[in-house]
Design a protein around this motif. Structure first.
Motif, PDB file in Angstrom:
ATOM      1  N   LEU B 249       0.825  -1.201   0.000  1.00 55.13           N
ATOM      2  CA  LEU B 249       0.000   0.000   0.000  1.00 55.13           C
ATOM      3  C   LEU B 249       0.864   1.259   0.000  1.00 55.13           C
ATOM      4  CD1 LEU B 249      -3.260   0.473   0.521  1.00 55.13           C
ATOM      5  CD2 LEU B 249      -2.340   1.613   2.504  1.00 55.13           C
ATOM      6  N   TYR B 250       1.923   1.217   0.763  1.00 59.31           N
ATOM      7  CA  TYR B 250       2.750   2.414   0.845  1.00 59.31           C
ATOM      8  C   TYR B 250       3.611   2.581  -0.399  1.00 59.31           C
ATOM      9  CZ  TYR B 250       1.448   3.597   5.588  1.00 59.31           C
ATOM     10  OH  TYR B 250       0.746   3.999   6.675  1.00 59.31           O
ATOM     11  N   THR B 258      -5.744   7.161  -1.868  1.00 57.21           N
ATOM     12  CA  THR B 258      -4.582   6.707  -1.107  1.00 57.21           C
ATOM     13  C   THR B 258      -3.329   7.434  -1.573  1.00 57.21           C
ATOM     14  OG1 THR B 258      -5.652   4.552  -1.196  1.00 57.21           O
ATOM     15  CG2 THR B 258      -3.464   4.635  -0.246  1.00 57.21           C
ATOM     16  N   GLN B 259      -3.242   7.596  -2.884  1.00 56.37           N
ATOM     17  CA  GLN B 259      -2.066   8.282  -3.418  1.00 56.37           C
ATOM     18  C   GLN B 259      -1.975   9.713  -2.891  1.00 56.37           C
ATOM     19  OE1 GLN B 259      -2.830   7.752  -7.561  1.00 56.37           O
ATOM     20  NE2 GLN B 259      -2.192   5.608  -7.541  1.00 56.37           N
ATOM     21  N   SER B 260      -3.129  10.383  -2.843  1.00 59.44           N
ATOM     22  CA  SER B 260      -3.086  11.765  -2.368  1.00 59.44           C
ATOM     23  C   SER B 260      -2.767  11.817  -0.879  1.00 59.44           C
ATOM     24  CB  SER B 260      -4.408  12.473  -2.663  1.00 59.44           C
ATOM     25  OG  SER B 260      -5.408  11.986  -1.811  1.00 59.44           O
ATOM     26  N   LEU B 261      -3.300  10.845  -0.117  1.00 63.11           N
ATOM     27  CA  LEU B 261      -2.991  10.801   1.322  1.00 63.11           C
ATOM     28  C   LEU B 261      -1.500  10.599   1.536  1.00 63.11           C
ATOM     29  CD1 LEU B 261      -5.677   8.567   3.084  1.00 63.11           C
ATOM     30  CD2 LEU B 261      -5.416  11.034   3.228  1.00 63.11           C
ATOM     31  N   LEU B 262      -0.933   9.661   0.789  1.00 61.37           N
ATOM     32  CA  LEU B 262       0.479   9.345   0.976  1.00 61.37           C
ATOM     33  C   LEU B 262       1.365  10.506   0.552  1.00 61.37           C
ATOM     34  CD1 LEU B 262       0.580   5.622  -0.131  1.00 61.37           C
ATOM     35  CD2 LEU B 262       1.151   6.533   2.105  1.00 61.37           C
ATOM     36  N   ILE B 334       1.500   6.883  -9.881  1.00 62.91           N
ATOM     37  CA  ILE B 334       2.251   8.096  -9.562  1.00 62.91           C
ATOM     38  C   ILE B 334       3.515   7.673  -8.826  1.00 62.91           C
ATOM     39  CG2 ILE B 334       2.212  10.268  -8.319  1.00 62.91           C
ATOM     40  CD1 ILE B 334      -0.841  10.233  -8.752  1.00 62.91           C
ATOM     41  N   LYS B 335       4.609   7.734  -9.520  1.00 63.17           N
ATOM     42  CA  LYS B 335       5.836   7.152  -8.979  1.00 63.17           C
ATOM     43  C   LYS B 335       6.363   7.911  -7.772  1.00 63.17           C
ATOM     44  CE  LYS B 335       7.449   4.986 -13.202  1.00 63.17           C
ATOM     45  NZ  LYS B 335       6.526   5.592 -14.206  1.00 63.17           N
ATOM     46  N   GLU B 336       6.195   9.234  -7.779  1.00 68.50           N
ATOM     47  CA  GLU B 336       6.778  10.060  -6.709  1.00 68.50           C
ATOM     48  C   GLU B 336       6.196   9.751  -5.329  1.00 68.50           C
ATOM     49  OE1 GLU B 336       7.776  12.275 -10.327  1.00 68.50           O
ATOM     50  OE2 GLU B 336       6.025  11.208  -9.611  1.00 68.50           O
ATOM     51  N   SER B 337       5.030   9.103  -5.339  1.00 70.45           N
ATOM     52  CA  SER B 337       4.379   8.905  -4.051  1.00 70.45           C
ATOM     53  C   SER B 337       5.023   7.801  -3.228  1.00 70.45           C
ATOM     54  CB  SER B 337       2.902   8.575  -4.260  1.00 70.45           C
ATOM     55  OG  SER B 337       2.807   7.313  -4.849  1.00 70.45           O
ATOM     56  N   SER B 338       5.931   7.049  -3.824  1.00 70.96           N
ATOM     57  CA  SER B 338       6.535   5.966  -3.050  1.00 70.96           C
ATOM     58  C   SER B 338       7.393   6.541  -1.934  1.00 70.96           C
ATOM     59  CB  SER B 338       7.362   5.075  -3.958  1.00 70.96           C
ATOM     60  OG  SER B 338       8.418   5.837  -4.498  1.00 70.96           O
TER      61      SER B 338
END
Lengths: 306, 341
Positions: B249-250, B258-262, B334-338
């Motif tokens: 998930l992360y 989830t992506q926006s939350l992260l 969205i790769k940057e969210s990792s």
């Protein structure tokens, strides 16, 4: 398992401090409230005097009820003196001894009427608040009906039905006093039962009885103690008013209300006949109000600077 | 999903709160409801930690309370060891509560101010009569106090003599007094200072290792959940949006929410933090009284299309054991969210 512990968070005073109870704290706070202490001293004084009156008052001051007809003319309406500190009334009876015996009536009515009101009020308030819904509607509308009638008139009507006498006086005042106590208790419970510790107890599987007696009641009782204390003063006033109207204690038994009623016709010439019982009512009601006020501050858990 | 050691299974749980009070309003045709929890399903295995995240008002606490029956659910099933909690009578509920406990968010409101901490912690044992002997019970409470890092000598003190972190430790000791199989932690650290949060989280992890308790860990703070959870579910407006094990998930969030939350979780590295793109959601969450048609998130979703407002996406398995309720979900778009973990 001490790996999980972190002593940094441990309490500032690791040395064993004496465990203080909340009631102990409250007592300490009450003692620093001078007006409340004054009220307590006055109440204790009145209670002691009223309780021990039989042992010394009649010997010193004469009977509170029997009049000396042979000497009535000579001993009636005497102004305050060393022999009769509060003077004598129209029938030659000592006013002080009548005030002392009147205290018995006032305190009995005040305490017992409040006890009756409080007991009914607590049960009704608890039912309404804890179970809510239909119970709440029934109890609160019933309370509204009681409150909709003029209070004194209602008591007078009840006394007319039940007959006069001191026990009927406190029963009537007590039965009619429950709605306001029920309301205060209900609103307190409504706020207390929203606390997480009530949910916590439910989550533990506690029964309704346990939740009410162990969690809700101890946290709501403070407001009731305060309210009941002040209510004692109110009941004393009501009894005085009833006796003044001739509906309370039957003459020749002394009651502060009856004494004021007897004395009113001599207000211009012998003011002590009315003044002395009036002062007795004033100081006693004031003492209960001051005590109630002090208790309210003392029982407030948030004021824990003791 | 079907696992032999499933401890708790929640199936299609729903909770609606009526908006209007009173008999007539409740029975009128256009009675309005707050749809706090809407068809939520998940399961928790024995000994695992299941994280439940979402912003305030998304129904995560209500879910926890419904499982415990502190709030009566309006629909769905809650199966604890195969038995439906939603249909239990008082007696069955009481014995179930021996196995399932609750840790509250507010350490100030969750302890009765008129009881000593000794009385508070021994209350579960008194109610369920697990330790009938009083002296034995006191010994047990002292042991528990030591276990949660409090001084056993303070057994006779009152809650107001303790700090927030210490009070929460008392709450934890009370929850563990019956050695339950599942503890629902409703934001147990969000009311605490950040410095204390880690201590309490470590305590919970240590206790889990010792007693093998499963946690349903409710939080609004992703970094807290990440610290403790095996699997994580994300809720939005009463609906389950995505759930998976926390690493997936992360690292590869599928759902745009989830992506926006992260992307809002700060990364403690200024280089990465400066470069990455934040997804900023437009507007406020819609009202749960009148939820949007179709996907509940479509009003704020950066990739919403016409289909989203018409058709409600079902939870589907986008990757093995990774469920997501989105028509257009793809792993890690969205790769940057990792996040470096």
């Amino acid at each position: 398992m001490s790996t999980a512990t972190d002593k940094k968070e441990a309490p500032q005073s690791q040395a064993a401090a004496p465990a203080r109870t909340l009631w102990g704290d409250a007592f300490a706070r009450l003692r620093r409230n001078k007006l409340a202490v004054l009220g307590v001293i006055w109440i204790i004084f009145i209670v002691l005097v009223a309780l021990t009156a039989d042992l010394w008052a009649p010997q010193l001051l004469g009977s509170p009820t029997e009049m000396d007809t042979t000497q009535a003319a000579a001993t009636s309406k005497l102004p305050p003196s060393l022999e009769h500190p509060f003077g004598t009334d129209a029938l030659g009876r000592d006013v002080l001894v009548r005030v002392i015996y009147g205290a018995r009536v006032s305190l009995t009515v005040g305490l017992l009427a409040t006890a009756i009101s409080t007991m009914i009020g607590l049960v009704m308030g608890a039912l309404a608040a804890y179970y809510g819904g239909l119970w709440d509607t029934i109890v609160m509308r019933l309370a509204d009906i009681f409150l909709a009638f003029p209070y004194t008139l209602f008591v007078v009507v009840m006394l007319a039905v039940m007959g006069q006498g001191i026990q009927n006086v406190f029963i009537a005042i007590g039965i009619l006093g429950w709605p306001s106590i029920a309301r205060v208790f209900r609103s307190t419970i409504l706020s207390v039962k929203e606390n997480d510790y009530v949910d916590a107890a439910r989550a533990l599987g506690a029964s309704d009885v346990r939740i009410i007696t162990r969690h809700i009641f101890p946290n709501s009782v403070a407001s009731i103690v305060v309210y009941a204390t002040m209510n004692i003063g109110g009941a004393i006033l009501t009894e005085a008013a009833l006796s003044f109207l001739g509906m309370g204690v039957t003459p020749p038994n002394p009651s502060w209300g009856i004494m004021i009623q007897d004395g009113q016709q001599y207000l211009a010439t012998q003011p002590w006949l009315m003044l002395m019982p009036g002062l007795a009512i004033l100081t006693t009601v004031l003492a209960f109000t001051l005590l109630g006020d002090g208790l309210r501050d003392a029982l407030d858990v948030k004021m824990k600077d003791a | 999903m079907a696992d032999s050691n499933v401890l708790l299974r929640v199936e299609h749980l729903c909770k609606d709160f009526p908006v209007d009070k009173g008999f007539l309003a409740k029975h009128s045709k256009n009675a309005r409801y707050v749809h706090a929890v809407n068809d939520v399903s998940f399961d928790i295995a024995a000994g695992e930690t299941f994280g439940l995240v979402g912003e305030s008002g998304c129904g995560k606490s209500t879910t926890g309370r419904c499982i415990m029956r502190l709030t009566e659910p309006t629909g769905g099933k809650v199966l604890f060891e195969g038995k439906n909690i939603a249909e239990m009578d008082k007696k069955a509920l009481k014995s179930m509560r021996r196995e399932m406990q609750f840790i509250f968010q507010d350490p100030y409101a969750s302890l009765n101010p008129r009881m000593t901490i000794g009385e508070i912690i021994s209350e579960p044992m008194v109610i369920h009569n697990t330790v009938p002997d009083k002296a034995e019970r006191i010994d047990f409470v002292r042991e528990l106090l030591d276990t949660v890092g409090l001084n056993p000598e303070h057994i006779n003190r009152y809650p107001h003599e303790f700090s927030g972190g210490q009070r929460q430790r008392v709450g934890i000791a009370r929850a563990f007094a019956l050695r339950p199989k599942l503890i629902i932690c409703d934001e147990p650290v969000s009311a605490l200072d950040v410095s204390i949060q880690a201590q309490v989280l470590n305590l919970l992890t240590d206790l889990q290792k010792e007693f093998g308790t499963a946690y349903l860990f409710i939080a609004h703070d992703l970094s807290v959940v990440q610290h403790i959870s095996d699997r994580v579910a994300v809720m939005y407006l009463g609906n389950m949006m995505e759930f998976s094990d926390w690493k997936t998930l992360y690292n590869e969030p599928c759902h745009p929410y989830t992506q926006s939350l992260l992307s809002a979780v700060p990364i403690p590295d200024p280089d990465i933090q400066g470069k990455r793109e934040r997804i900023i959601l437009r507007g406020d969450p819609p009202s749960p009284i009148d939820p949007p048609s179709g996907c509940p998130f479509h009003t704020r979703c950066p990739i919403a299309q016409a289909k989203c407002s018409q058709e409600k996406p079902e939870l589907r398995e986008v990757l093995p054991n990774h469920y997501c309720a989105c028509h257009f979900a793809e792993p890690n778009p969205i790769k940057e969210s990792s996040i470096e973990l």
